[in-house]
Design an enzyme around this catalytic site. Structure first.
Site, PDB file in Angstrom:
ATOM      1  N   SER A  50      15.057  46.693  60.714  1.00 17.75           N
ATOM      2  CA  SER A  50      15.670  45.123  61.280  1.00 17.75           C
ATOM      3  C   SER A  50      15.731  45.131  62.500  1.00 17.75           C
ATOM      4  O   SER A  50      16.009  45.968  63.444  1.00 17.75           O
ATOM      5  CB  SER A  50      16.813  44.957  60.554  1.00 17.75           C
ATOM      6  OG  SER A  50      16.720  44.471  59.215  1.00 17.75           O
ATOM      7  N   SER A  87      21.513  51.386  59.273  1.00 20.43           N
ATOM      8  CA  SER A  87      22.644  52.238  58.537  1.00 20.43           C
ATOM      9  C   SER A  87      22.448  53.775  59.152  1.00 20.43           C
ATOM     10  O   SER A  87      21.333  54.196  59.168  1.00 20.43           O
ATOM     11  CB  SER A  87      22.481  51.973  57.120  1.00 20.43           C
ATOM     12  OG  SER A  87      22.762  50.681  56.840  1.00 20.43           O
ATOM     13  N   GLU A 137      13.288  51.064  44.065  1.00 21.38           N
ATOM     14  CA  GLU A 137      14.531  52.109  43.903  1.00 21.38           C
ATOM     15  C   GLU A 137      14.132  52.960  43.182  1.00 21.38           C
ATOM     16  O   GLU A 137      13.641  53.100  42.281  1.00 21.38           O
ATOM     17  CB  GLU A 137      15.524  51.005  43.223  1.00 21.38           C
ATOM     18  CG  GLU A 137      15.804  49.735  43.776  1.00 21.38           C
ATOM     19  CD  GLU A 137      16.277  49.007  43.121  1.00 21.38           C
ATOM     20  OE1 GLU A 137      15.716  48.046  42.298  1.00 21.38           O
ATOM     21  OE2 GLU A 137      17.563  48.863  42.860  1.00 21.38           O
ATOM     22  N   GLU A 143      18.907  34.797  49.441  1.00 15.34           N
ATOM     23  CA  GLU A 143      18.045  33.788  49.594  1.00 15.34           C
ATOM     24  C   GLU A 143      16.426  34.326  49.615  1.00 15.34           C
ATOM     25  O   GLU A 143      15.768  33.913  48.870  1.00 15.34           O
ATOM     26  CB  GLU A 143      18.097  33.121  50.780  1.00 15.34           C
ATOM     27  CG  GLU A 143      19.364  32.011  50.820  1.00 15.34           C
ATOM     28  CD  GLU A 143      20.757  32.826  50.998  1.00 15.34           C
ATOM     29  OE1 GLU A 143      20.650  34.055  51.410  1.00 15.34           O
ATOM     30  OE2 GLU A 143      21.770  32.223  50.653  1.00 15.34           O
TER      31      GLU A 143
END
Lengths: 370, 415
Positions: free
Chosen positions: B112, B144, B228, B363
């Site tokens: 990001s 993160s 995942e 969204e």
């Protein structure tokens, strides 16, 4: 662990789909003033009888197919998807009570007739207060000689007018027991309700010292109820999926402001939410079917969860569908309202979602404490 | 169909349990070498385990109170390291995989940016080839673990003249390279920082650190976000790592809150959601066992699970009344051993707005579900066609179709 349907299950569902798509049309109902009689209620039942679905759960020794709850939902989902009007559900619920509570002689007399499609059944559990779980304030059974007589009134009985035999819940002392009543005998009167869900026949049954045969003890009702919850939840799940499919198809085609309306996030996200609920309902129903088929200790919890979740989700999906279709979806000539009415009716029948959630908490507490 | 989970005397379980009993406090290296960090990977990194065996290993690890490697090094194990299996070089696998699985080298995902969170394809960080190395300039945000990481998986623009999604490539970078600065972001929970900004000023990355092919960065990034590891986590707060609906019902019961019919009804709704999400998690496990490829249905599960986690902690917080506003107020009396921040109801509540933002905002997930699973028309992105550098006009891009709170002006911090 294996969550996939077997080839046999898939085959059963596919054959039901092919059959119902060819044989059932809701078109006659899309005329203002139409009632359940107009949609081939009796004809559909005759065809279903030929398919052998009335005997799906009935043991082979009585002429049935001897199948289980997972097989059952393959058929019920297709009937729910198509809203097929017929006395299938009433007969199924009555059959369950006879299978669980009837003695050998009674089963030998009744079940072969059901499996052959010769008679229909119905289950009269609720009374005027709408509660399915008793306490049968209005209906009492009393010993008379060697037999029993029932007096009182049962409400919201699905398929009673089509049924030759009724399973009636009545109070005996402080307990609820189930009885079998021949609707052709004196003292039994059945009146059709003007029911908003015109894909279903719903009746009031009045009993005046009607002859009755007992169906087992107090353990019969909860067993029948859990399977009734599964059947309604399976109808709900298929209904959600159908409503979603037709609404998504419409949103892909209907153009406004130069784009299909499904391109707009207000619509797209609403449909995504519906898909989430459809998947969640399907998982809950499959699990409940497995748990009931296995007589697993969690089966009552699983059935209550499936009914509560799928009922609320179906009402919401059917409502959204009308909103996304716009004003045309609000007309009688479109099938959207039939699904909303079925959703609303299923949500209220056999216990409202809140009552099931109340039970879910009790069952969950017991499980968490263990 | 069969919903029965592997039993206590399943031989696979017996074997795993014996391993943990023999090693009560295994090191990360021991776990990795036993194949327990990524059991579904091929040897020597994993065991080539089927999904059921994976579930057993997960449960036995929990039973032995061993912190799962996936919680210690989530970016490597859940998202990115598998790309080395399929797209890495032998040298990259040799250098990076074992230290990652052992938790000796923490990884972070440099994805990001201030101008592109939900609209990741708009990222502006560039990697320019100069001889035998790339030179990276730009800024990442919401990273993160960057403050703990030794290895960063960077996606950067290598060809500004290509369309926005085509000009991206991935690199494995050392987080201690000169010119790279990590600055912590304290999130609204006030807890120890989870997120960071990362600044690149003429950061040199050797050319052999390119992951996959040049221009393959978008495809790799999407796969890493989507894949995942077979989800074994229970549904609940903090993406399933925090308090669950079952714990909510038990807690409400313990304080007598279930006597309130409204609380009782809401608790039942949340409990049902939780049980259904558990079934959906098992179903994806079962699909793997039946060799179905995981598709966009992962997006549905996250779309349902993230708000569910919020519901769990929200009801727990509401029954506390004003007391719930006291920093650190425990929702329910604790029993047994604490599990650190993952059973801290107060932290889970104040963290909860993040779960519908991270790893795809709610969204964006609904767009994915609507478009990929229901065939609805794609969102309109005027910047997706033509050379990226022309659509940008050399200036900061204006907000995309779905601006996220993530895009709030961190450039001030940068300057």
């Amino acid at each position: 662990m294996n969550f996939s349907l077997s080839d046999e299950h898939r085959l059963l569902k596919d054959s039901a789909k092919t059959f119902l798509d060819a044989e059932v049309s809701l078109r006659p109902l899309l005329v203002p003033g139409a009632t359940v009689r107009d949609a081939g209620y009796a004809d559909n039942w005759a065809k279903i009888g030929q398919m052998g679905w009335a005997g799906l759960l009935i043991p082979e020794e009585f002429g049935g197919a001897g199948l289980g709850c997972i097989d059952l939902i393959m058929i019920v989902e297709e009937l729910g998807r198509t809203l097929t009007p017929s006395p299938f559900l009433g007969t199924l619920l009555g059959t369950l009570a006879v299978m669980k509570g009837g003695d050998a002689a009674l089963q030998t007399r009744i079940l072969p007739q059901v499996a052959a499609g010769e008679i229909a059944l119905a289950l009269a559990a609720a009374e005027a207060d709408g509660r399915e779980d008793g306490p049968d304030r209005e209906t009492v059974a009393e010993h008379e000689g060697a037999g029993w007589r029932i007096s009182g009134r049962k409400s919201f009985v699905i398929d009673a007018a089509a049924a030759q035999m009724l399973v009636v819940a009545a109070r005996v002392g402080g307990a609820r027991l189930l009885f079998l009543v021949d609707s052709g005998k004196p003292g039994v009167a059945v009146a059709l309700e003007t029911w908003r869900d015109i894909t279903r026949q719903v009746c009031t049954v009045t009993l005046d010292r009607a002859e009755a045969e007992p169906l087992g003890g107090g353990d019969v009702w909860p067993w029948v109820r859990d399977r009734a919850l599964l059947a309604l939840a399976a109808e709900n799940t298929a209904g959600i999926r159908h409503v979603l499919d037709v609404t998504a198809a419409y949103a892909r085609e209907r153009v406004a402001f130069g784009r299909p309306i499904g391109a707009y996030q207000a619509i797209k996200h609403s449909l995504a939410d519906m898909l989430g609920q459809a998947e969640a309902s399907a998982a809950a129903v499959l699990y409940a079917a497995w748990a009931l088929a296995e007589e697993d200790a969690r089966a009552p919890l699983a059935a209550a969860m499936a009914k509560a979740y799928s009922s609320d989700a179906y009402v919401e999906a059917a409502h959204r569908s009308i909103q996304i279709f716009g004003a045309i979806g609000f007309t009688w000539e479109m099938p959207n309202h039939l699904y909303l009415k079925r959703a609303r009716a299923n949500a209220e029948m056999f216990g409202a979602s809140r009552e099931h959630r109340d039970r879910v908490i009790d069952l969950a507490r017991a499980e968490l404490a263990a | 169909m069969d919903f029965e989970l592997p039993s206590d005397d399943d031989p696979r379980r017996v074997e795993v349990r014996a391993w943990f009993e023999a090693r009560p406090r295994p090191s990360g290296r021991q776990l990795a070498e036993a194949g327990y960090a990524t059991p579904h990977w091929p040897r020597p990194w994993g065991l080539g385990a089927d999904a059921e065996t994976q579930l057993i290993i997960d449960e036995e690890m929990k039973r032995a109170r061993v912190t799962p490697p996936a919680l210690i090094n989530p970016v490597a194990i859940n998202n990115c390291a598998q790309s080395l299996l399929t797209h890495g070089t032998d040298a990259q696998r040799e250098r990076f995989l074992m230290p990652a699985l052992a938790g000796e080298e923490i990884w972070c995902m440099l994805f990001s940016e201030p101008a592109g969170g939900s609209d990741l394809g708009s990222l502006r960080t560039t990697a320019r080839l100069e001889g035998d190395h790339y030179v990276v300039n730009g800024q990442k945000i919401w990273t993160s673990l960057a403050h703990k990481a030794k290895v960063g998986v960077l996606v950067a623009r290598t060809d500004p003249a290509s369309p926005k999604h085509a000009g991206l490539s991935q690199f494995l970078i050392d987080m201690d390279t000169p010119g790279l600065t990590v600055r912590p972001i304290i999130d609204m929970s006030g807890n120890e920082n989870e997120y960071n900004e990362v600044f690149f000023e003429d950061v040199i990355v050797p050319a052999d650190r390119l992951l996959g092919q040049l221009g393959e960065g978008w495809a790799l990034s999407m796969r890493q976000l989507q894949t995942e590891r077979v989800a074994l986590s229970k549904p609940g707060a903090i993406w399933g790592s925090g308090p669950s609906a079952r714990e909510l019902v038990a807690g409400l019961d313990a304080i007598g809150a279930l006597d309130d019919p409204l609380v009782r009804d809401e608790a039942a709704r949340i409990y049902i959601e939780g049980e259904i999400l558990r079934l959906l998690a098992y179903r994806s496990l079962s699909d793997r066992m039946n060799a179905k490829t995981p598709g966009p249905e992962g997006a549905i599960r996250k779309m349902l699970a993230a708000p569910h986690g919020q519901h769990v902690v929200d009801l727990a917080k509401r029954v506390q009344g004003p007391r719930g506003l006291i920093d650190g107020a425990a929702a329910f009396p604790t029993k047994g051993e604490r599990r650190g921040m993952f059973d801290d109801w107060d932290y889970a509540f104040w963290f909860s707005p993040a779960v519908t933002l991270g790893v795809g905002t709610q969204e964006i997930l609904k767009n994915v579900v609507g478009e990929r699973m229901l065939g609805l028309p794609r969102e309109y992105d005027p910047s997706a066609r033509g050379p990226w550098n022309q659509s940008q006009g050399g200036t900061a891009p204006q907000g995309g179709t779905a601006p996220s709170p993530k895009a709030a002006s961190p450039t001030e911090v940068a300057s």
